[in-house]
Design a protein around this motif. Sequence first.
Motif, PDB file in Angstrom:
ATOM      1  N   GLY A 144       0.791  -1.224   0.000  1.00 58.71           N
ATOM      2  CA  GLY A 144       0.000   0.000   0.000  1.00 58.71           C
ATOM      3  C   GLY A 144       0.822   1.272   0.000  1.00 58.71           C
ATOM      4  N   ASP A 145       2.102   1.166   0.342  1.00 59.63           N
ATOM      5  CA  ASP A 145       2.963   2.350   0.319  1.00 59.63           C
ATOM      6  C   ASP A 145       3.199   2.819  -1.115  1.00 59.63           C
ATOM      7  OD1 ASP A 145       3.258   2.425   3.044  1.00 59.63           O
ATOM      8  OD2 ASP A 145       5.252   1.495   3.068  1.00 59.63           O
ATOM      9  N   THR A 146       3.306   4.128  -1.288  1.00 60.28           N
ATOM     10  CA  THR A 146       3.680   4.684  -2.582  1.00 60.28           C
ATOM     11  C   THR A 146       5.169   5.019  -2.527  1.00 60.28           C
ATOM     12  OG1 THR A 146       1.472   5.642  -2.876  1.00 60.28           O
ATOM     13  CG2 THR A 146       3.232   6.494  -4.280  1.00 60.28           C
ATOM     14  N   VAL A 147       5.915   4.437  -3.456  1.00 57.15           N
ATOM     15  CA  VAL A 147       7.372   4.578  -3.436  1.00 57.15           C
ATOM     16  C   VAL A 147       7.888   5.035  -4.796  1.00 57.15           C
ATOM     17  CG1 VAL A 147       7.652   2.807  -1.669  1.00 57.15           C
ATOM     18  CG2 VAL A 147       7.741   2.153  -4.091  1.00 57.15           C
ATOM     19  N   GLN A 148       9.154   5.429  -4.817  1.00 54.32           N
ATOM     20  CA  GLN A 148       9.819   5.737  -6.080  1.00 54.32           C
ATOM     21  C   GLN A 148      11.154   5.001  -6.121  1.00 54.32           C
ATOM     22  OE1 GLN A 148       9.952  10.006  -5.883  1.00 54.32           O
ATOM     23  NE2 GLN A 148      12.001  10.027  -4.973  1.00 54.32           N
ATOM     24  N   VAL A 149      11.512   4.553  -7.316  1.00 57.97           N
ATOM     25  CA  VAL A 149      12.735   3.785  -7.521  1.00 57.97           C
ATOM     26  C   VAL A 149      13.605   4.539  -8.519  1.00 57.97           C
ATOM     27  CG1 VAL A 149      13.712   1.590  -8.275  1.00 57.97           C
ATOM     28  CG2 VAL A 149      11.487   1.632  -7.117  1.00 57.97           C
ATOM     29  N   ARG A 150      14.859   4.761  -8.151  1.00 61.19           N
ATOM     30  CA  ARG A 150      15.803   5.456  -9.033  1.00 61.19           C
ATOM     31  C   ARG A 150      16.703   4.420  -9.713  1.00 61.19           C
ATOM     32  NH1 ARG A 150      16.080  11.063  -7.436  1.00 61.19           N
ATOM     33  NH2 ARG A 150      15.014  11.399  -5.449  1.00 61.19           N
ATOM     34  N   MET A 151      16.816   4.505 -11.030  1.00 60.97           N
ATOM     35  CA  MET A 151      17.632   3.555 -11.780  1.00 60.97           C
ATOM     36  C   MET A 151      18.543   4.287 -12.757  1.00 60.97           C
ATOM     37  SD  MET A 151      14.891   0.471 -12.513  1.00 60.97           S
ATOM     38  CE  MET A 151      16.144  -0.781 -12.725  1.00 60.97           C
ATOM     39  N   ARG A 152      19.735   3.749 -12.932  1.00 62.13           N
ATOM     40  CA  ARG A 152      20.724   4.328 -13.845  1.00 62.13           C
ATOM     41  C   ARG A 152      20.462   3.834 -15.270  1.00 62.13           C
ATOM     42  NH1 ARG A 152      25.053   1.895 -15.875  1.00 62.13           N
ATOM     43  NH2 ARG A 152      24.855   0.179 -14.380  1.00 62.13           N
ATOM     44  N   ILE A 153      20.418   4.769 -16.231  1.00 60.76           N
ATOM     45  CA  ILE A 153      20.269   4.392 -17.633  1.00 60.76           C
ATOM     46  C   ILE A 153      21.651   4.291 -18.263  1.00 60.76           C
ATOM     47  CG2 ILE A 153      19.414   5.087 -19.905  1.00 60.76           C
ATOM     48  CD1 ILE A 153      17.018   6.323 -18.569  1.00 60.76           C
ATOM     49  N   ASN A 154      21.946   3.117 -18.800  1.00 60.06           N
ATOM     50  CA  ASN A 154      23.231   2.873 -19.448  1.00 60.06           C
ATOM     51  C   ASN A 154      23.210   3.494 -20.840  1.00 60.06           C
ATOM     52  OD1 ASN A 154      25.436   1.637 -20.878  1.00 60.06           O
ATOM     53  ND2 ASN A 154      25.487   0.053 -19.309  1.00 60.06           N
ATOM     54  N   SER A 155      24.170   4.373 -21.113  1.00 59.65           N
ATOM     55  CA  SER A 155      24.198   5.078 -22.395  1.00 59.65           C
ATOM     56  C   SER A 155      24.484   4.152 -23.569  1.00 59.65           C
ATOM     57  CB  SER A 155      25.240   6.202 -22.354  1.00 59.65           C
ATOM     58  OG  SER A 155      26.528   5.686 -22.059  1.00 59.65           O
ATOM     59  N   ARG A 156      25.089   2.996 -23.297  1.00 59.64           N
ATOM     60  CA  ARG A 156      25.440   2.086 -24.392  1.00 59.64           C
ATOM     61  C   ARG A 156      24.230   1.357 -24.968  1.00 59.64           C
ATOM     62  NH1 ARG A 156      30.280  -1.248 -21.726  1.00 59.64           N
ATOM     63  NH2 ARG A 156      28.807  -1.135 -20.005  1.00 59.64           N
ATOM     64  N   ASP A 157      23.286   0.956 -24.103  1.00 52.85           N
ATOM     65  CA  ASP A 157      22.121   0.223 -24.607  1.00 52.85           C
ATOM     66  C   ASP A 157      20.798   0.904 -24.259  1.00 52.85           C
ATOM     67  OD1 ASP A 157      21.953  -0.244 -21.893  1.00 52.85           O
ATOM     68  OD2 ASP A 157      22.245  -2.399 -22.014  1.00 52.85           O
ATOM     69  N   ASN A 158      20.867   2.078 -23.621  1.00 51.88           N
ATOM     70  CA  ASN A 158      19.673   2.838 -23.233  1.00 51.88           C
ATOM     71  C   ASN A 158      18.726   2.019 -22.360  1.00 51.88           C
ATOM     72  OD1 ASN A 158      18.329   5.364 -23.321  1.00 51.88           O
ATOM     73  ND2 ASN A 158      16.792   4.489 -24.705  1.00 51.88           N
ATOM     74  N   CYS A 159      19.301   1.131 -21.577  1.00 50.45           N
ATOM     75  CA  CYS A 159      18.522   0.267 -20.690  1.00 50.45           C
ATOM     76  C   CYS A 159      18.755   0.714 -19.242  1.00 50.45           C
ATOM     77  CB  CYS A 159      18.961  -1.181 -20.874  1.00 50.45           C
ATOM     78  SG  CYS A 159      17.866  -2.395 -20.115  1.00 50.45           S
ATOM     79  N   TRP A 170      27.020   6.789  -6.779  1.00 48.55           N
ATOM     80  CA  TRP A 170      26.307   7.295  -7.953  1.00 48.55           C
ATOM     81  C   TRP A 170      25.244   8.314  -7.556  1.00 48.55           C
ATOM     82  CZ3 TRP A 170      20.987   6.225  -8.955  1.00 48.55           C
ATOM     83  CH2 TRP A 170      20.523   6.623 -10.212  1.00 48.55           C
ATOM     84  N   LYS A 171      25.104   9.381  -8.357  1.00 49.17           N
ATOM     85  CA  LYS A 171      24.105  10.417  -8.122  1.00 49.17           C
ATOM     86  C   LYS A 171      23.060  10.407  -9.241  1.00 49.17           C
ATOM     87  CE  LYS A 171      26.326  12.002  -4.516  1.00 49.17           C
ATOM     88  NZ  LYS A 171      25.791  11.792  -3.147  1.00 49.17           N
ATOM     89  N   PHE A 172      21.803  10.444  -8.836  1.00 47.92           N
ATOM     90  CA  PHE A 172      20.698  10.421  -9.801  1.00 47.92           C
ATOM     91  C   PHE A 172      20.634  11.743 -10.562  1.00 47.92           C
ATOM     92  CE2 PHE A 172      16.253  11.383 -10.819  1.00 47.92           C
ATOM     93  CZ  PHE A 172      15.900  10.263 -11.539  1.00 47.92           C
ATOM     94  N   ASP A 173      20.391  11.651 -11.870  1.00 48.48           N
ATOM     95  CA  ASP A 173      20.202  12.826 -12.731  1.00 48.48           C
ATOM     96  C   ASP A 173      18.864  12.662 -13.444  1.00 48.48           C
ATOM     97  OD1 ASP A 173      20.181  14.717 -14.795  1.00 48.48           O
ATOM     98  OD2 ASP A 173      22.351  14.654 -15.033  1.00 48.48           O
ATOM     99  N   ASN A 174      17.911  13.524 -13.127  1.00 47.51           N
ATOM    100  CA  ASN A 174      16.563  13.389 -13.689  1.00 47.51           C
ATOM    101  C   ASN A 174      16.540  13.510 -15.207  1.00 47.51           C
ATOM    102  OD1 ASN A 174      13.650  13.169 -13.391  1.00 47.51           O
ATOM    103  ND2 ASN A 174      13.587  15.317 -14.018  1.00 47.51           N
ATOM    104  N   HIS A 175      17.537  14.179 -15.789  1.00 51.82           N
ATOM    105  CA  HIS A 175      17.587  14.333 -17.243  1.00 51.82           C
ATOM    106  C   HIS A 175      18.127  13.086 -17.927  1.00 51.82           C
ATOM    107  CE1 HIS A 175      16.536  18.554 -16.911  1.00 51.82           C
ATOM    108  NE2 HIS A 175      17.521  18.722 -16.026  1.00 51.82           N
ATOM    109  N   LYS A 176      18.900  12.284 -17.196  1.00 51.58           N
ATOM    110  CA  LYS A 176      19.544  11.127 -17.804  1.00 51.58           C
ATOM    111  C   LYS A 176      19.007   9.785 -17.318  1.00 51.58           C
ATOM    112  CE  LYS A 176      24.032  13.484 -18.284  1.00 51.58           C
ATOM    113  NZ  LYS A 176      25.465  13.428 -17.880  1.00 51.58           N
ATOM    114  N   ASP A 177      18.485   9.747 -16.109  1.00 52.97           N
ATOM    115  CA  ASP A 177      18.152   8.470 -15.472  1.00 52.97           C
ATOM    116  C   ASP A 177      16.644   8.264 -15.326  1.00 52.97           C
ATOM    117  OD1 ASP A 177      20.926   7.727 -15.048  1.00 52.97           O
ATOM    118  OD2 ASP A 177      20.970   9.334 -13.563  1.00 52.97           O
ATOM    119  N   LEU A 178      16.275   7.093 -14.828  1.00 47.95           N
ATOM    120  CA  LEU A 178      14.864   6.699 -14.769  1.00 47.95           C
ATOM    121  C   LEU A 178      14.338   6.754 -13.345  1.00 47.95           C
ATOM    122  CD1 LEU A 178      12.414   5.497 -16.331  1.00 47.95           C
ATOM    123  CD2 LEU A 178      13.310   3.231 -15.742  1.00 47.95           C
ATOM    124  N   LEU A 179      13.183   7.385 -13.193  1.00 48.81           N
ATOM    125  CA  LEU A 179      12.496   7.437 -11.903  1.00 48.81           C
ATOM    126  C   LEU A 179      11.131   6.774 -12.057  1.00 48.81           C
ATOM    127  CD1 LEU A 179      12.719   8.676  -8.964  1.00 48.81           C
ATOM    128  CD2 LEU A 179      11.179  10.437  -9.814  1.00 48.81           C
TER     129      LEU A 179
END
Length: 242
Positions: A144-159, A170-179
């Motif tokens: 029931g909790d609402t959460v957010q998960v930060r993930m790194r996007i790999n520039s080589r495969d965009n995954c 590692w530091k999250f970048d909202n312009h580059k990474d996935l939330l």
Amino acid sequence: MKRKIILLITILLCLNCNRIDAPLYKAMEKFEDQIDPKELNTFINAKEERCFIALKRENKSLLMNEFYSNKQNSSLVEYFHSKGISHIGDMANIFIISLHRKLNSKDLNLEKQISDKMNYWKSIDDCKKFQQGMLKNNDKFIEGDTVQVRMRINSRDNCAYPIDCMEKDWKFDNHKDLLIKGVVLGKYTYDNIPKFVYMKMKIISLNKENVPVPRKLLKKGEEFSVVLNYDIIEPALRSVQK
């Protein structure tokens, strides 16, 4: 006179090194004598990273027997233990590499070989501690909790990938990474990997569209599982924070 003193000190230091490493040198000489000259020549001429492969099966078994069967009464094993090396695979690797370098008149560079092995196992221990800390932090979330998960996007495969323990700074970048924002549906484990705890969530929003995670393209409204041991999971915020 000064040069003679320096030379004498150098000789004494070398003699001391040989005395300390005597069990290794003695074992290498013994092993060398047991190998057929033709096989020994193949071993010498092999590339260092493939020299173990150049040995016949019986000689590989002979070497490993020293570490497995005779480990209670082996001066070689005691030598490695005194250097902080306890993993049998590491002992065999250092022995073979050292023998190959010795026969090719190269510096054994034992200190670096040993430190590389010890640093490897330290990194493994650090990873375990990192994962334990992440699990302790993430296990507080309940259904029931609402959460957010930060993930790194790999520039080589965009995954998108969770960070591993080597990227803990590692530091999250909202312009580059996935939330990913979502609602927790529950937790589960697998019998064959009980140390890892998984959490299933329903996705309610993504800061980026069409970004896959391994083997799956994430979409709003779908279910998605994260690993509590290494995913960055936080209470969901109203706005994305860099």
